[in-house]
Enzyme design. Structure first.
Site, mmCIF file in Angstrom:
data_model
loop_
_atom_site.group_PDB
_atom_site.id
_atom_site.type_symbol
_atom_site.label_atom_id
_atom_site.label_comp_id
_atom_site.label_asym_id
_atom_site.label_seq_id
_atom_site.Cartn_x
_atom_site.Cartn_y
_atom_site.Cartn_z
ATOM 1 N N LYS A 78 111.716 -58.363 46.228
ATOM 2 C CA LYS A 78 112.158 -57.450 45.165
ATOM 3 C C LYS A 78 113.576 -56.951 45.434
ATOM 4 C CE LYS A 78 107.364 -55.837 45.160
ATOM 5 N NZ LYS A 78 106.943 -55.750 46.569
ATOM 6 N N HIS A 111 112.694 -53.839 41.569
ATOM 7 C CA HIS A 111 111.664 -53.018 42.209
ATOM 8 C C HIS A 111 111.328 -51.766 41.386
ATOM 9 C CE1 HIS A 111 110.032 -52.272 46.540
ATOM 10 N NE2 HIS A 111 109.225 -51.748 45.655
#
Ligand SMILES: NC(=O)c1ccc[n+]([C@@H]2O[C@H](COP(=O)([O-])OP(=O)(O)OC[C@H]3O[C@@H](n4cnc5c(N)ncnc54)[C@H](OP(=O)(O)O)[C@@H]3O)[C@@H](O)[C@H]2O)c1
Length: 280
Positions: A78, A111
């Site tokens: 991420k 994220h």
């Protein structure tokens, strides 16, 4: 090597993802290689890491040392919060590949949307650029609400393959899951056992006793039967095995609905609409 019984889910670009994986959040970097190696030995073929966790290197080491053909593994990482500017995102992706020391990742996610800090639409355009580059098989988001996704879908080209959000019996997220499904975005459930908090719930314990499985297995099986993708984290070998052993029993409709009725919209992590944290 164990043959995996884990079903796959087909993402909106045709890529297949194992429905059960292994999460490595909060595993100290020095322990991550061994913890991931244990998971791979048990049969997990999907690992969920992030630049923010600081342990991509250990994941990559375990993947390379495992001898498992790369195409049999699914690795997610991420984009960290400090790298939303498009040029930073492109550079951060290359750093992630270098730290993992693998040629490609299977899935790369934004994220957090960071609604007050960056411009996630511009960040997503950088993600589309990475996708075109061929070193990531699918791109997606994490912690996005419908209004974030609506903006992305209105202003960009690629529909996210997944939305990774907090889900467990105390936070069932039915509206957001329905939104994802309507737009062919697969839902991934993070903190699937609420970091252990749901395991002592009397309803979970009662069902676990009756079906002769552990509380964690009952909750993880509930996720599987709802159709979400899960990746419980554990550094305890017996739990890593237990969490993988979900395919020899089924929950009936009454148990499924009793577990869903535990919802109280209670988060263990931050609320994405108000979370704007950038690590130092
Ligand atoms: N996208 C995001 O913003 C985000 C946020 C959080 C998490 N995630 C992802 O989701 C993954 C899972 O979430 P999580 O790590 O927060 O929490 P989790 O998987 O819900 O829970 C992990 C905790 O439960 C314990 N545990 C695991 N299996 C157990 C079992 N069978 N019986 C009893 N206790 C058990 C673990 O202890 P031990 O390790 O001590 O055994 C650990 O303390 C993360 O690793 C990460 O990959 C993503």
């Amino acid at each position: 090597m164990t043959t995996t019984p884990v079903p796959t889910i087909t993402l909106n670009n045709g890529v297949e993802i194992p429905q059960l994986g292994f999460g490595v959040f909060q595993i100290p970097p020095a322990e991550t290689k061994d913890a991931t190696a244990k998971a791979l030995e048990v049969g997990y073929r999907h690992i969920d890491t992030a630049e923010m966790y600081g342990n991509e290197e250990g994941v990559g080491q375990a993947v390379r040392a495992s001898g498992i053909p790369r195409e049999e593994l699914f690795v997610t990482s991420k984009l960290n919060n400090g790298f939303h500017a498009p040029e930073d995102a492109l550079a951060a992706f290359e750093v992630t590949l270098g730290t993992l020391d693998i040629d490609y990742v299977d899935l790369f996610l934004i994220h957090w949307p960071l609604p007050n800090v960056g411009d996630f639409v511009e960040t997503w355009k950088a993600m589309e650029h990475m996708y075109e580059g061929g070193k990531v098989r699918a791109i997606g988001v994490s912690n996005f609400q419908p209004h974030h996704l609506n903006r992305l879908m209105a202003e960009t080209t690629v529909i996210p393959a997944v939305n990774q959000i907090e889900i467990h019996p105390y936070l069932t997220q039915d509206a957001l899951r329905a939104f994802d499904r309507e737009h062919e975005i697969a839902t991934e459930a993070w903190s699937p056992i609420a970091q252990g908090k749901v395991l002592t719930d009397p309803v979970v314990e009662r069902i676990a006793r009756r079906v002769e499985q552990s509380p964690a297995q009952v909750v993880l099986r509930w996720h599987i039967q709802r159709g979400d993708i899960v990746f419980p984290k554990s550094v305890t070998a017996e739990r890593v095995e237990e969490n993988f052993d979900l395919f020899g029993f089924e929950l009936g409709d009454a148990d499924m609905s009793d577990l869903s009725s535990l919802n109280k919209d209670e988060r263990t992590g931050p609320d994405p609409d108000h979370f704007n944290y950038i690590p130092e």
